[in-house]
Design an enzyme around this catalytic site. Structure first.
Site, PDB file in Angstrom:
ATOM      1  N   ASP A  98       0.988  -1.738   0.665  1.00  0.00           N
ATOM      2  CA  ASP A  98       0.592   0.056  -0.464  1.00  0.00           C
ATOM      3  C   ASP A  98       1.214   0.998  -0.089  1.00  0.00           C
ATOM      4  OD1 ASP A  98      -3.541  -0.392   1.237  1.00  0.00           O
ATOM      5  OD2 ASP A  98      -2.091   1.097   1.036  1.00  0.00           O
ATOM      6  N   ASP A 199      -2.957   5.185  -2.425  1.00  0.00           N
ATOM      7  CA  ASP A 199      -4.054   4.994  -1.436  1.00  0.00           C
ATOM      8  C   ASP A 199      -4.506   6.733  -1.987  1.00  0.00           C
ATOM      9  OD1 ASP A 199      -5.580   4.911   1.227  1.00  0.00           O
ATOM     10  OD2 ASP A 199      -4.648   6.718   1.511  1.00  0.00           O
ATOM     11  N   GLU A 256      -6.264   4.118  -6.054  1.00  0.00           N
ATOM     12  CA  GLU A 256      -7.592   4.452  -5.227  1.00  0.00           C
ATOM     13  C   GLU A 256      -8.022   5.735  -5.182  1.00  0.00           C
ATOM     14  OE1 GLU A 256      -7.774   5.370  -1.207  1.00  0.00           O
ATOM     15  OE2 GLU A 256     -10.066   4.207  -0.688  1.00  0.00           O
ATOM     16  N   HIS A 329     -10.685  -3.102   2.784  1.00  0.00           N
ATOM     17  CA  HIS A 329     -11.172  -2.566   4.767  1.00  0.00           C
ATOM     18  C   HIS A 329     -11.816  -1.427   5.015  1.00  0.00           C
ATOM     19  CE1 HIS A 329      -8.106  -0.126   2.556  1.00  0.00           C
ATOM     20  NE2 HIS A 329      -8.536   0.333   3.939  1.00  0.00           N
TER      21      HIS A 329
HETATM   22  O1  TEU Z   1      -9.939   5.859   1.569  1.00  0.00           O
HETATM   23  C1  TEU Z   1      -9.522   6.646   1.341  1.00  0.00           C
HETATM   24  C2  TEU Z   1     -11.323   7.222   1.403  1.00  0.00           C
HETATM   25  O2  TEU Z   1     -12.198   8.275   0.921  1.00  0.00           O
HETATM   26  C3  TEU Z   1     -12.217   6.248   2.298  1.00  0.00           C
HETATM   27  O3  TEU Z   1     -11.780   7.099   3.836  1.00  0.00           O
HETATM   28  C4  TEU Z   1     -13.574   5.864   2.796  1.00  0.00           C
HETATM   29  O4  TEU Z   1     -14.030   7.223   1.588  1.00  0.00           O
HETATM   30  C5  TEU Z   1     -14.349   6.192   2.959  1.00  0.00           C
HETATM   31  O5  TEU Z   1     -13.472   5.780   4.359  1.00  0.00           O
HETATM   32  C6  TEU Z   1     -15.419   5.655   3.569  1.00  0.00           C
HETATM   33  O6  TEU Z   1     -16.190   5.351   4.094  1.00  0.00           O
HETATM   34  C7  TEU Z   1      -8.464   5.585   2.585  1.00  0.00           C
HETATM   35  C8  TEU Z   1      -7.598   3.986   2.508  1.00  0.00           C
HETATM   36  O7  TEU Z   1      -8.567   2.658   2.310  1.00  0.00           O
HETATM   37  C9  TEU Z   1      -8.740   4.431   4.013  1.00  0.00           C
HETATM   38  O8  TEU Z   1      -8.811   3.063   4.904  1.00  0.00           O
HETATM   39  C10 TEU Z   1      -7.908   5.534   4.836  1.00  0.00           C
HETATM   40  O9  TEU Z   1      -9.018   5.864   6.363  1.00  0.00           O
HETATM   41  C11 TEU Z   1      -7.569   6.789   4.154  1.00  0.00           C
HETATM   42  O10 TEU Z   1      -7.740   6.482   2.518  1.00  0.00           O
HETATM   43  C12 TEU Z   1      -6.868   7.659   4.285  1.00  0.00           C
HETATM   44  O11 TEU Z   1      -5.353   7.664   4.324  1.00  0.00           O
END
Ligand code: TEU
Ligand code: CA
Length: 560
Positions: A98, A199, A256, A329
């Site tokens: 990641d 991310d 992402e 997750h």
């Molecule tokens: O997630 C990006 C994100 O936008 C998510 O937070 C999503 O919108 C939200 O969780 C929906 O409930 C990434 C990672 O996958 C996440 O675990 C992190 O919290 C976030 O970025 C910050 O790094």
């Protein structure tokens, strides 16, 4: 160009904190992962996407990194990580790590330096702005509630944090920062990893003026997302990353990208663009959210899901590449969300797997999805750990006075801890995840739903996922065939056709707990078809004609 192996791969996502605890401290770890690689080999997956294992204060469970090239103590040592990679490669399993470079932890040495003074050499590694009329520089809201700016007394300025205040955004406009990121990426690639999941990578280019977002009369904050997503230099930065780093290795990359559209995804993933291989869209994950966002619950309309996924399939059919996922997750468990985690848990989990895995793109399986793990409903907010959930609860219940029951209902349906309850390995205490006290409570249904039970049941979801994965290895039509949605207006069936080199697949999915009739498309009527897979175990060769699907039944017919 080397063979694009990632187009034929199936990826399994591990959230290390919740996967397997080897030393009894209640926290999953790297040695715990290594001890389960034979289980993953049995499932048949090709790639592991490992959520962050780098040094972190765990404000956001590792997505707040304080050292990019050290392993978090709770997860083990670099030697443990090297052994895990070696054991993966021995089993012909690739590893993608990641890459979290939109932000760091506020405990990263870069940020500790940056906040020391306005003329510190690291100042411009982050995004600092002066107060506006004594307030935050703009009206953006953090994804984790509250303003997206934190005031720093020492230098009298605010720093930007799209996520928690312990996750300051990096300033990608600053070229020395970009070089440090590329050096870090090479460090991991030179250790032998096979790529990266990136991310919120479409957040790294922001509108240079960071302008106020649209703000309704009743809104506390404005919507900054048009200004921090897919910004003006995003393709320049990703192309630079590709040329400086990625193009020198045989790797896969998946970005992402909240807010990305299929048309934008072509510009991120078409081969000639030399940027990324594929992206994670959020469009299908936002369909059961109301205008108030994810916590504003709205029932899914199956036609919306069909339109969204068909749009992505068609847009990227001949250029770019799709990633296919129901879970990760951050998302609630799909069998509870779009299936039935009650009477038809097994059938609906298998149907959802069929619907996704028979599409064009790279499928991603999230830990526990392959055994039909479900959402959890802890009674008390005390049992929840996710910063997004806790901040939202504080904001809505304690500051806005919303009813606890209503907020807890939203948490039960959409909270990220649904995906983070420990992996359920067997029926022993804590589901065999730990001999200690788990960092997050285990779902109380672990005695019935666990990997050991699945491995001992030939009809389990595990063996059905194993069959889906092996079909993808067997039939090129699944990987490379065209996609055409059929019965678009049907409110209960998600049916589609794949075609490739004279072969056709007819994929039928009943998304309801009721029996549904279906009509076979013209081109299939009367044709002899082999049944590749069914979650009700039908006979193998049939003459196709109209028929009925049982509750949550899925069938895949092949002709030609
Ligand atoms: O997630 C990006 C994100 O936008 C998510 O937070 C999503 O919108 C939200 O969780 C929906 O409930 C990434 C990672 O996958 C996440 O675990 C992190 O919290 C976030 O970025 C910050 O790094
Ligand atoms: Ca541990």
């Amino acid at each position: 160009m080397t063979k694009q192996w990632w187009k034929e791969s199936v990826v399994y996502q591990i959230y290390p904190r919740s996967f397997n605890d080897s030393n009894g401290d209640g926290i999953g770890d790297i040695q715990g992962i290594t001890s389960k690689l034979d289980y993953l080999k049995e499932l048949g997956i090709d790639v592991v996407w490992l959520s962050p294992v780098y040094e972190s204060p765990n404000d956001d469970n590792g997505y707040d990194i304080s050292h990019y090239q050290k392993i978090m103590n709770e997860f083990g040592t670099m030697a443990d990580w090297e052994e895990m990679l070696e054991e993966m490669h021995k089993r012909d399993i690739k590893l993608i790590m990641d890459l979290v470079v939109n932000h760091t932890s506020d405990e990263h040495p870069w940020f500790i330096e940056s906040k020391k003074s306005k003329d510190n050499p690291y100042r411009d590694y982050y995004i600092w702005r002066s107060p506006q009329n004594g307030h935050e520089p703009n009206n953006w809201e953090s994804v984790f509630s509250g303003p997206a700016w934190e005031y720093d007394e020492q230098t009298g300025e605010y720093y930007l944090h799209i996520f928690s205040k312990k996750q300051p955004d990096l300033n990608w406009e600053h070229q020395p920062l970009r070089e440090e990121v590329y050096d870090m990426m090479k460090f991991w690639l030179d250790k032998g990893i096979d790529g990266f999941r990136m991310d919120v990578i479409n957040f790294i280019s922001k509108h240079p003026e960071l302008p106020d977002g649209e703000q309704g009369p009743k809104d506390t904050f404005g919507d900054g997302s048009p200004y921090f997503m897919n910004g003006p230099r995003i393709h320049e930065f990703l192309h630079e990353m590709n040329q400086e780093v990625l193009s020198n290795y045989d790797v896969m990359t998946v970005g992402e990208m909240p807010g990305v559209t299929p048309e934008q995804a072509i510009d991120y993933t078409a081969d000639h663009r030399d940027e990324l291989n594929m992206v994670f869209t959020f469009e299908h994950m936002d369909l059961d959210s109301g205008s108030g966002g994810k916590w504003d619950l709205k029932p899914l309309q199956l036609t919306d899901l069909k339109d969204t996924l068909a749009h992505w399939q068609k847009a990227l059919e001949s250029q770019g590449w799709n990633s296919l996922y129901w879970n990760n997750h951050d998302q609630p468990r799909i069998v509870s969300r779009f299936g039935d985690d009650g009477a038809y848990r097994v059938e609906s989990a298998k149907m959802l797997g069929t619907c996704l895995h028979m599409m064009k793109g790279t499928p991603y399986i999230y830990q526990g999805e392959e055994i039909g793990m479900t959402n959890v409903s802890f009674a008390s907010i005390e049992d929840y750990k996710d910063i997004e959930t806790l901040n939202m609860y504080k904001d809505k219940v304690e500051e806005q006075g919303q009813a606890v029951e209503e907020v807890m209902k939203s948490i039960h349906v959409k909270g990220r801890d649904n995906a983070r309850t420990p992996m359920q390995w067997d029926a022993s205490e804590h589901g065999g995840f730990t001999t200690g006290t788990p960092w997050l409570r285990v779902n109380p249904n672990y005695p019935e739903i666990n990997a050991e039970a699945a491995l001992n049941d030939p009809q389990s979801i595990f063996y059905y996922y194993q069959a889906l994965i092996s079909l993808r290895k067997q039939y090129d039509i699944i990987v490379y065939g065209s996609f055409d949605l059929i019965d678009r207006d049907h409110e209960s069936l998600f049916n589609y056709v794949r075609e490739y080199q004279g072969e056709k697949l007819l994929v039928l999915n009943n998304f309801t707990g009721e029996e549904q009739s279906y009509q076979v498309p013209e081109a299939f009527i009367g044709k002899e078809a082999s049944l590749l897979i069914s979650n009700y175990g039908h006979k193998n060769v049939v003459e196709l004609g109209d028929g009925f699907l049982q509750p949550y039944e899925a069938r895949v017919y092949k002709i030609g």
